[in-house]
Design a protein around this motif. Structure first.
Motif, short mmCIF file in Angstrom:
data_model
loop_
_atom_site.label_atom_id
_atom_site.label_comp_id
_atom_site.label_asym_id
_atom_site.label_seq_id
_atom_site.Cartn_x
_atom_site.Cartn_y
_atom_site.Cartn_z
N LYS A 171 -3.62 1.12 1.29
CA LYS A 171 -3.39 0.00 2.21
C LYS A 171 -3.49 -1.33 1.46
O LYS A 171 -4.03 -1.40 0.36
N ASP A 219 -2.54 2.96 11.88
CA ASP A 219 -1.09 3.13 12.02
C ASP A 219 -0.86 3.80 13.36
O ASP A 219 -1.58 4.74 13.70
N GLU A 260 6.07 5.97 11.92
CA GLU A 260 5.11 4.89 12.12
C GLU A 260 5.79 3.72 12.83
O GLU A 260 6.75 3.17 12.31
N GLY A 316 1.75 -0.86 12.02
CA GLY A 316 0.74 -0.84 10.97
C GLY A 316 -0.17 -2.03 11.21
O GLY A 316 0.31 -3.16 11.34
MG MG Z 1 2.68 0.66 7.24
#
Ligand code: MG
Ligand code: 4AD
Length: 432
Positions: A322, A340, A349, A352
């Motif tokens: 990350k 996420d 996804e 985020g």
């Molecule tokens: Mg992401």
């Protein structure tokens, strides 16, 4: 009138402006199927009912010609929509050249002719839903007292990986198209407290998947004094709001695309949560071979969510996958306070988010650590203004980014993300 109002207008004389969807003739009648953004309607032009100019226009009209029609709406079970317009006049606004899209076309041709393919029933429906989904997202955040802000999209520094930036020549200087507006949203927090931007983000993604665009529209809320828990609560309420409004307002596209209305109606908080560590265990129990620090790809996302009906959260990600600004988890320093949101059925996804590191010394240490582990140096001069935010009245805060096209792909169950945006930008697509 618009075509959808045909039922209401039955028996009345109306005017209609649209485009020719199909046409056929039989004896003294020309049947012109007209489309507008609300639907299609059969128009019967009978030689005996119209003057010579209208008859000539009906004979001359072609598929995709723009036309204006006058006539009386009749109920007619034989007509495709159950209604027919008996024309008293027809005028070609412009007679179309032979339309290059016919019934069966390759995906490539439809992308080359994207500007024309957008008129198809499916794409019209998607474009209506897209506009509405943007509205539902804004109306939710506006209702929560957020301010919409407008960050620049030409920038000096990246916010995320920094590796898939598009470079632009900016009056002879090197600049980049933004990959996220987060840093600017953070600057607006001490001004307006809770803010969001909804602007394009650019990712020079080489990977050709059904979920990646080079230009996407990202919704990025940033909230003063929120921790990641509060941020997740906001996220699930927001996504539920969008889904509930969609189910209520988008009956047409739900029917056109054969979507599961009941499943969509069930999208309400709370969403399931799973830590990164638990997700790895689950995936490995299903046959994956992941180790700590691995990110998830298309296959893993599918394995995680194929049986889900609602989105799920994956929390507490390994620090190394990350961004450097994520707040290190005080309870487990291998991880950061990040989440996420994964859409069901492998759509991937959609959000985020992270709690942000707001302490200057810790943040700078994190940047040095990242430099050490990646071997890539930050151009600190470009980050000075952003570090100032930690020097002058810094507060704890959190935020997240939601990919609008990912959300549209999921809600409309589209096979490919390119159909969630009118003019997709992908590594192999810049025209039209
Ligand atoms: Mg992401
Ligand atoms: O997870 P990402 O990279 O997060 C950020 O950029 C944060 N700075 C956002 C923030 O906290 N303000 O991107 C956010 C979302 C992803 O979850 C995904 O939905 C979408 O943006 N996204 C893409 N959508 C389509 N094509 C791509 N290439 C995308 N990259 C990210």
């Amino acid at each position: 009138m618009h075509i959808k109002e045909a039922e209401k207008e039955t028996g009345k004389r109306v005017e209609l402006a649209g485009w020719v969807h199909r046409k056929r003739s039989s004896g003294g009648i020309v049947f012109v199927i007209i489309r507008d953004r609300t639907g299609i309607l059969q128009v019967a032009v009978k030689k005996n009912n119209v003057d010579a100019r209208s008859w000539q226009a009906a004979e001359n009209t072609t598929v995709e010609s723009s036309v204006k029609v006058e006539g009386v709406v009749k109920k007619d079970p034989r007509a495709p929509s159950g209604y027919e317009l008996e024309a008293t006049a027809l005028e070609n606004v412009q007679v179309s050249e032979p339309f290059p899209i016919t019934e069966y076309q390759s995906t490539e041709l439809l992308l080359d002719k994207r500007h024309l393919w957008l008129r198809s029933r499916k794409m019209t429906g998607v474009m209506i839903a897209r506009a509405h989904i943007f509205r539902y997202a804004r109306e939710f955040l506006d209702g929560e007292g957020f301010f919409e802000i407008t960050p620049p999209t030409i920038t000096l520094a990246g916010g995320e990986t920094g590796s898939n930036l598009f470079e632009v020549s900016y009056f002879g200087r090197k600049a980049y198209l933004t990959e996220s507006s987060q840093l600017y949203a953070e600057a607006m927090v001490p001004v307006l407290e809770n803010v969001y931007s909804l602007v394009p983000a650019y990712r020079a993604e080489q990977s050709r998947t059904t979920k990646h665009l080079a230009e996407l529209w990202m919704l990025e809320p940033e909230m003063a004094y929120y921790d990641s828990e509060q941020s997740m609560k906001l996220q699930e309420r927001m996504v539920s709001h969008i889904a509930q409004r969609f189910v209520k307002e988008e009956a047409d596209i739900i029917e056109l695309l054969g979507l599961d209305r009941k499943e969509l109606a069930g999208i309400k908080p709370p969403f399931k949560r799973m830590s990164y560590e638990q997700a790895i265990e689950l995936l490995n129990s299903k046959g994956a071979k992941l180790k700590w620090g691995d990110d998830f790809g298309v296959k893993e996302e599918m394995m995680l969510t194929e049986d889900e009906k609602k989105p799920i959260f994956i929390t507490d990600w390994a620090k190394e996958i990350k961004a450097f600004y994520a707040y290190v988890n005080p309870k487990d320093t291998r991880t950061v306070l990040s989440d996420d949101m994964q859409a069901p059925h492998g759509h991937g996804e959609i959000i985020g988010g992270t709690q942000r590191e707001w302490r200057l010394d810790v943040l700078m240490q994190r940047m040095r650590d990242v430099e050490k582990s990646t071997g890539v140096k930050f151009n600190m001069a470009n980050y000075e203004w952003w570090l100032d935010l930690r020097r002058y009245g810094s507060v704890p805060h959190s935020g997240f980014g939601m990919g609008m096209e990912r959300v549209i792909k999921w809600l409309l169950n589209l096979d490919h993300i390119r159909d969630a945006i009118p003019f997709p930008r992908m590594s192999n697509r810049l025209y039209p």
